[in-house]
Scaffold this motif. Structure first.
Motif, PDB file in Angstrom:
ATOM      1  N   LYS A 127       0.834  -1.241   0.219  1.00 48.77           N
ATOM      2  CA  LYS A 127       0.105   0.005  -0.024  1.00 48.77           C
ATOM      3  C   LYS A 127       0.762   1.060   0.125  1.00 48.77           C
ATOM      4  O   LYS A 127       0.623   2.349  -0.905  1.00 48.77           O
ATOM      5  CB  LYS A 127      -0.840  -0.093   1.267  1.00 48.77           C
ATOM      6  CG  LYS A 127      -1.853   1.080   1.291  1.00 48.77           C
ATOM      7  CD  LYS A 127      -2.689   0.811   2.558  1.00 48.77           C
ATOM      8  CE  LYS A 127      -2.562   2.401   3.181  1.00 48.77           C
ATOM      9  NZ  LYS A 127      -3.438   2.528   4.594  1.00 48.77           N
ATOM     10  N   GLU A 128       1.831   1.180   0.758  1.00 48.48           N
ATOM     11  CA  GLU A 128       2.882   2.209   1.036  1.00 48.48           C
ATOM     12  C   GLU A 128       3.473   2.666  -0.351  1.00 48.48           C
ATOM     13  O   GLU A 128       3.573   3.737  -0.774  1.00 48.48           O
ATOM     14  CB  GLU A 128       3.890   2.021   2.356  1.00 48.48           C
ATOM     15  CG  GLU A 128       4.763   3.225   2.542  1.00 48.48           C
ATOM     16  CD  GLU A 128       3.857   4.508   2.745  1.00 48.48           C
ATOM     17  OE1 GLU A 128       2.860   4.475   3.203  1.00 48.48           O
ATOM     18  OE2 GLU A 128       4.480   5.840   2.320  1.00 48.48           O
ATOM     19  N   TYR A 129       4.048   1.507  -0.913  1.00 49.92           N
ATOM     20  CA  TYR A 129       4.517   1.663  -2.241  1.00 49.92           C
ATOM     21  C   TYR A 129       3.823   2.458  -3.418  1.00 49.92           C
ATOM     22  O   TYR A 129       4.008   3.192  -4.192  1.00 49.92           O
ATOM     23  CB  TYR A 129       4.893   0.169  -2.718  1.00 49.92           C
ATOM     24  CG  TYR A 129       5.465   0.142  -4.317  1.00 49.92           C
ATOM     25  CD1 TYR A 129       6.873   0.653  -4.753  1.00 49.92           C
ATOM     26  CD2 TYR A 129       4.533  -0.447  -5.148  1.00 49.92           C
ATOM     27  CE1 TYR A 129       6.960   0.664  -6.026  1.00 49.92           C
ATOM     28  CE2 TYR A 129       4.738  -0.604  -6.423  1.00 49.92           C
ATOM     29  CZ  TYR A 129       6.077  -0.006  -7.015  1.00 49.92           C
ATOM     30  OH  TYR A 129       6.413  -0.008  -8.390  1.00 49.92           O
ATOM     31  N   ASP A 135       1.173   8.881  -5.607  1.00 54.29           N
ATOM     32  CA  ASP A 135       1.110  10.230  -5.012  1.00 54.29           C
ATOM     33  C   ASP A 135      -0.562  10.468  -4.500  1.00 54.29           C
ATOM     34  O   ASP A 135      -1.133  11.560  -4.649  1.00 54.29           O
ATOM     35  CB  ASP A 135       1.060  11.537  -6.030  1.00 54.29           C
ATOM     36  CG  ASP A 135       1.442  12.770  -5.330  1.00 54.29           C
ATOM     37  OD1 ASP A 135       1.884  12.626  -4.092  1.00 54.29           O
ATOM     38  OD2 ASP A 135       1.214  13.910  -5.814  1.00 54.29           O
ATOM     39  N   MET A 136      -0.779   9.350  -3.770  1.00 57.57           N
ATOM     40  CA  MET A 136      -2.143   9.206  -3.065  1.00 57.57           C
ATOM     41  C   MET A 136      -2.465   9.679  -1.663  1.00 57.57           C
ATOM     42  O   MET A 136      -3.431   9.714  -1.198  1.00 57.57           O
ATOM     43  CB  MET A 136      -2.673   7.863  -3.350  1.00 57.57           C
ATOM     44  CG  MET A 136      -3.232   7.568  -4.517  1.00 57.57           C
ATOM     45  SD  MET A 136      -3.506   5.922  -4.805  1.00 57.57           S
ATOM     46  CE  MET A 136      -4.777   5.702  -3.849  1.00 57.57           C
ATOM     47  N   MET A 161      -3.996  -3.107  -8.376  1.00 60.45           N
ATOM     48  CA  MET A 161      -2.344  -3.767  -8.090  1.00 60.45           C
ATOM     49  C   MET A 161      -2.201  -4.014  -6.602  1.00 60.45           C
ATOM     50  O   MET A 161      -0.902  -4.462  -6.293  1.00 60.45           O
ATOM     51  CB  MET A 161      -1.406  -2.784  -8.718  1.00 60.45           C
ATOM     52  CG  MET A 161      -1.570  -2.100  -9.717  1.00 60.45           C
ATOM     53  SD  MET A 161      -1.516  -3.210 -11.236  1.00 60.45           S
ATOM     54  CE  MET A 161       0.087  -3.953 -11.190  1.00 60.45           C
ATOM     55  N   ILE A 162      -2.862  -3.843  -5.774  1.00 54.56           N
ATOM     56  CA  ILE A 162      -2.641  -4.019  -4.351  1.00 54.56           C
ATOM     57  C   ILE A 162      -2.203  -5.481  -3.906  1.00 54.56           C
ATOM     58  O   ILE A 162      -1.311  -5.847  -2.925  1.00 54.56           O
ATOM     59  CB  ILE A 162      -3.925  -3.785  -3.270  1.00 54.56           C
ATOM     60  CG1 ILE A 162      -3.469  -3.724  -2.082  1.00 54.56           C
ATOM     61  CG2 ILE A 162      -5.320  -4.544  -3.468  1.00 54.56           C
ATOM     62  CD1 ILE A 162      -2.404  -2.600  -1.393  1.00 54.56           C
ATOM     63  N   HIS A 163      -2.529  -6.824  -4.866  1.00 54.16           N
ATOM     64  CA  HIS A 163      -2.325  -7.876  -4.413  1.00 54.16           C
ATOM     65  C   HIS A 163      -1.179  -8.377  -5.211  1.00 54.16           C
ATOM     66  O   HIS A 163      -0.591  -9.410  -5.277  1.00 54.16           O
ATOM     67  CB  HIS A 163      -3.550  -8.869  -4.614  1.00 54.16           C
ATOM     68  CG  HIS A 163      -4.217  -8.674  -5.865  1.00 54.16           C
ATOM     69  ND1 HIS A 163      -4.758  -7.611  -6.269  1.00 54.16           N
ATOM     70  CD2 HIS A 163      -4.253  -9.958  -6.700  1.00 54.16           C
ATOM     71  CE1 HIS A 163      -5.329  -8.073  -7.730  1.00 54.16           C
ATOM     72  NE2 HIS A 163      -4.874  -9.135  -7.790  1.00 54.16           N
ATOM     73  N   ASP A 164      -0.287  -7.379  -5.752  1.00 53.81           N
ATOM     74  CA  ASP A 164       0.497  -7.574  -6.831  1.00 53.81           C
ATOM     75  C   ASP A 164       0.318  -8.601  -7.766  1.00 53.81           C
ATOM     76  O   ASP A 164       1.082  -9.699  -7.885  1.00 53.81           O
ATOM     77  CB  ASP A 164       1.924  -7.807  -5.953  1.00 53.81           C
ATOM     78  CG  ASP A 164       3.124  -7.894  -6.646  1.00 53.81           C
ATOM     79  OD1 ASP A 164       3.237  -7.241  -7.619  1.00 53.81           O
ATOM     80  OD2 ASP A 164       4.129  -8.139  -6.113  1.00 53.81           O
ATOM     81  N   PRO A 165      -0.655  -8.490  -8.702  1.00 55.76           N
ATOM     82  CA  PRO A 165      -0.971  -9.551  -9.498  1.00 55.76           C
ATOM     83  C   PRO A 165      -0.007 -10.028 -10.595  1.00 55.76           C
ATOM     84  O   PRO A 165       0.736  -9.184 -11.107  1.00 55.76           O
ATOM     85  CB  PRO A 165      -2.324  -9.108 -10.268  1.00 55.76           C
ATOM     86  CG  PRO A 165      -2.237  -7.644 -10.173  1.00 55.76           C
ATOM     87  CD  PRO A 165      -1.496  -7.362  -8.734  1.00 55.76           C
ATOM     88  N   GLN A 166       0.004 -11.209 -11.032  1.00 51.26           N
ATOM     89  CA  GLN A 166       1.409 -11.461 -12.048  1.00 51.26           C
ATOM     90  C   GLN A 166       0.611 -11.184 -13.462  1.00 51.26           C
ATOM     91  O   GLN A 166       1.289 -11.179 -14.451  1.00 51.26           O
ATOM     92  CB  GLN A 166       1.476 -13.060 -11.918  1.00 51.26           C
ATOM     93  CG  GLN A 166       2.461 -13.296 -10.510  1.00 51.26           C
ATOM     94  CD  GLN A 166       3.360 -12.409 -10.582  1.00 51.26           C
ATOM     95  OE1 GLN A 166       4.259 -12.160 -11.586  1.00 51.26           O
ATOM     96  NE2 GLN A 166       3.441 -11.607  -9.558  1.00 51.26           N
ATOM     97  N   VAL A 167      -0.613 -11.125 -13.585  1.00 54.00           N
ATOM     98  CA  VAL A 167      -1.599 -11.023 -14.916  1.00 54.00           C
ATOM     99  C   VAL A 167      -2.184  -9.870 -14.430  1.00 54.00           C
ATOM    100  O   VAL A 167      -3.073  -9.537 -13.681  1.00 54.00           O
ATOM    101  CB  VAL A 167      -2.350 -12.176 -14.951  1.00 54.00           C
ATOM    102  CG1 VAL A 167      -3.114 -11.681 -16.331  1.00 54.00           C
ATOM    103  CG2 VAL A 167      -1.446 -13.372 -15.390  1.00 54.00           C
ATOM    104  N   VAL A 168      -2.090  -8.785 -15.504  1.00 54.65           N
ATOM    105  CA  VAL A 168      -2.815  -7.245 -15.252  1.00 54.65           C
ATOM    106  C   VAL A 168      -3.732  -7.237 -16.699  1.00 54.65           C
ATOM    107  O   VAL A 168      -3.010  -7.547 -17.759  1.00 54.65           O
ATOM    108  CB  VAL A 168      -2.028  -6.168 -14.802  1.00 54.65           C
ATOM    109  CG1 VAL A 168      -2.958  -5.142 -14.679  1.00 54.65           C
ATOM    110  CG2 VAL A 168      -1.120  -6.627 -13.941  1.00 54.65           C
TER     111      VAL A 168
END
Lengths: 259, 397
Positions: A127-129, A135-136, A161-168
């Motif tokens: 989340k921090e990343y 810039d949220m 993107m929060i769950h860092d998906p491998q497929v977007v």
């Protein structure tokens, strides 16, 4: 990786829809026996005019719709046999994605983090990343209803993107957005490629395709007309630019059908 | 996962002003308002009736007759009046219809003579039933004078009035105040709870399904790795909780009306109502309310998930509201009671069971049957919701 194998999607039409279409057909084939593969670390673009079947294909891959026949595998997980595992690997962003107006960005991201089963420590780091990248921080505690379109789009990206998906999967992600917000999306897609993610991207804006894509497929009336790398596409071009070539391929198919 | 969805939906719902008004504000205010208004209206009506000066037209050719004298002797405090004399030939009905008087009394010409000869006279009283209180006031005057003149006759005939009465009857009502309340106003409580249970479910159901579709957030939610049935259950819990909350807030409103605002001053009724609002009553009422609200949620969700807009969902659910109100009104019909047959009819069974619950006459067999039937209908409606929620055409706008 995304593997689409002989995928078909047929919708049953209601009486009202048949009347609207002025047809007696009880079904409508949105996607007809299509196959393609999207590789990790590459951006695959699904191109097609309106009503070509792009969104149906993406929704079927994202497991919102069930295939009528054929199969879809996301990182090796079949969307029918292991739907939850398949979905866990996907981040899905559309241009028309809505957000919960009465919640704050913090609450929405936390909600989706929980739904995707992200561990607490990993969640905070991620989340921090994302909040820093997009810039949220300034509006993370404001309700969505009070945010601008650009801010909302950033929240949608963070949610995807929060769950860092491998497929977007991006379904016309820049449609209706201003130049600056659209640029954020372009950057995000590029970042995803650099990180080795599989990116599937649908658009009808040729400049974006030219800028981003490694591979492409042209879909028209539910069928794949062309499927190759971007370089191969450029090499076989008979028109002066990408847009003209796209139109030529689609129109050729229409002429063949009419003949 | 269900709890995560429930938590989020509850937070979202509690931030919706419309839902809060339907779920908390209206239910809390309804009992104090109904009781407050009805108490003040009836009190002011009684006061008005007692203190209102009635114009009494006396149609007689002898203004000094005994009837008139007795009428004039009735103290002002027992019924203020203003007397007007008219000739006996005058049309009494015209006096009433033109509002010149509220009561007109025609006294025959030979009244005093008849009384002296112990002959029964014919007095005619004219009034309009729609003129509230006029008949009662006329009856009071007539009965008072009749009683005075009768006693005079007893004296004249040297009779002991008690010897003329062969027997007196004492009617002893063995129904407790609680039972009486259950019988006569018992239908009102479940009616209100059913209405609030329904209204409480209404807005969250539309917001969490049609609203989410309309705002295009449902598609996003469906891409999350959560089985659809869990999403449905998480959302449904919020809808059910809203229905139960609305009914509970109505109960709090009732409690406030009785204990804080003290709208009911009859100690017998107050005692009975207090004993009705026991832990046992509240627990059993909620036991019945849970399958009922699940049933409401179960019939609302298929509608809201099929509707394309908030407006469409609302316009479809409004007639459904009437379909719920009609069986709920069965509780007001005298003579219909909870039996093994009526216990099989959903909503009707809850109304009748609640009525019996108020009267404290609900048998365990009928309570169990009612609960079982309502639970079966609730399960059926949930299955229907699940089927509808699973349909792609419903979830994709």
């Amino acid at each position: 990786m995304i593997e689409v194998n002989q995928l078909s999607k047929i919708f049953e039409l209601t009486k009202k829809q048949r009347k609207e279409n002025n047809s007696n057909e009880k079904t409508s084939t949105a996607v007809n026996n299509i196959s393609f593969t999207c590789q990790p670390g590459r951006v695959f673009s699904l191109l097609g005019p309106n009503g070509a079947g792009k969104t149906t294909t993406l929704r079927t891959i994202a497991n919102i719709l069930q295939p009528t026949s054929g199969s879809v595998k996301v990182n090796g997980f079949d969307t029918v046999i292991a739907p939850e595992q398949a979905r866990k690997n996907i981040g899905f962003l559309t241009g028309s994605t809505g957000l919960y107006e009465r919640l704050t960005p913090n609450e929405i991201i936390a909600y989706f983090g929980e739904l995707y089963g992200v561990e607490k420590i990993a969640f905070e780091t991620r989340k921090e990343y994302l909040f820093k990248l997009l810039d949220m921080h300034d509006f993370s505690n404001k309700r969505i209803g009070r945010l601008s379109t650009g801010m909302r789009q950033k929240v949608s990206i963070a949610r995807t993107m929060i769950h860092d998906p491998q497929v977007v999967i991006f379904d016309e992600p820049t449609s209706g957005l201003d130049v600056i917000t659209a640029e954020n999306i372009i950057q995000l897609i590029n970042n995803c490629r650099k990180q080795g993610k599989t990116v599937l991207f649908s658009s009808h804006i040729m400049s974006e395709v030219d800028l981003l894509c490694d591979d492409l497929a042209i879909i028209h009336k539910g069928e794949i007309l062309f499927n190759a790398t971007m370089d191969e596409f450029r090499n076989q071009m008979q028109s002066k630019n990408l847009t003209a070539e796209f139109i030529r391929i689609v129109q050729n198919q229409t002429k063949t059908e009419l003949a | 996962m269900i709890f995560t969805i429930f938590k989020k939906e509850l937070k979202d719902t509690l931030r919706d002003r419309r839902t809060l008004i339907a779920m908390i504000v209206i239910p809390v205010l309804v009992f104090p308002l109904i009781l407050g208004i009805s108490t003040s209206v009836s009190t002011s009506f009684e006061d008005k009736q007692q203190n209102e000066v009635f114009k009494v037209a006396l149609l007689t050719d002898d203004p000094g007759n005994e009837f008139v004298r007795e009428l004039m002797s009735i103290p002002y405090s027992l019924g203020p009046k203003e007397l007007e004399f008219h000739p006996l030939q005058e049309d009494a009905s015209q006096l009433i219809l033109t509002d010149s008087a509220q009561i007109a009394i025609a006294i025959p010409p030979n009244f005093d003579q008849d009384q002296a000869n112990l002959i029964s006279s014919n007095i005619t009283v004219y009034f309009k039933e729609t003129n509230l209180g006029a008949k009662q006031r006329a009856e009071f005057f007539a009965q008072h004078i009749e009683s005075v003149l009768r006693n005079k006759r007893y004296d004249a005939l040297d009779l002991n009035p008690t010897k003329l009465i062969p027997f007196t009857i004492n009617y002893t009502n063995l129904s407790s105040t609680k039972e009486m309340l259950g019988k006569y106003v018992g239908g009102f409580i479940p009616y209100l709870f059913i209405i609030f249970g329904f209204i409480g479910c209404l807005y969250p159901a539309i917001d969490l399904f049609t609203g989410e579709k309309e705002r295009k957030t449902l598609e996003t939610l469906l891409t999350a790795p959560v089985p659809r049935w869990k999403i449905l259950v998480g959302k449904m819990f919020v809808v059910v909780l809203s229905g139960i909350s609305a009914a509970s807030f109505a109960m709090i409103g009732l409690f406030l009306s009785l204990e804080v605002f003290e709208f009911i001053d009859n100690p017998k009724i107050l005692e009975a109502v207090n004993s009705i609002l026991s832990l046992k009553f509240i627990s059993l009422l909620f036991l019945l309310l849970i399958p009922l609200t699940v049933f409401f949620a179960g019939i609302m969700i298929p509608i809201t998930i099929s509707a394309k807009s908030f407006k469409e969902a609302q316009s479809i659910l409004t007639p459904v509201n009437f379909m719920i109100i009609l069986p709920a009104m069965v509780g007001f019909i005298p003579g219909i009671e909870l039996t093994y047959t009526t216990a099989l009819i959903p909503i009707v069974n809850i109304v009748l069971a609640s009525k019996e619950l108020v009267a404290d006459t609900l048998g365990i067999d009928l309570l169990f049957l009612t609960f079982l039937v309502m639970t079966a209908f609730a399960v059926l409606s949930v299955v229907l919701s699940h089927k509808r929620f699973g349909r792609e055409s419903n979830i994709i706008s």
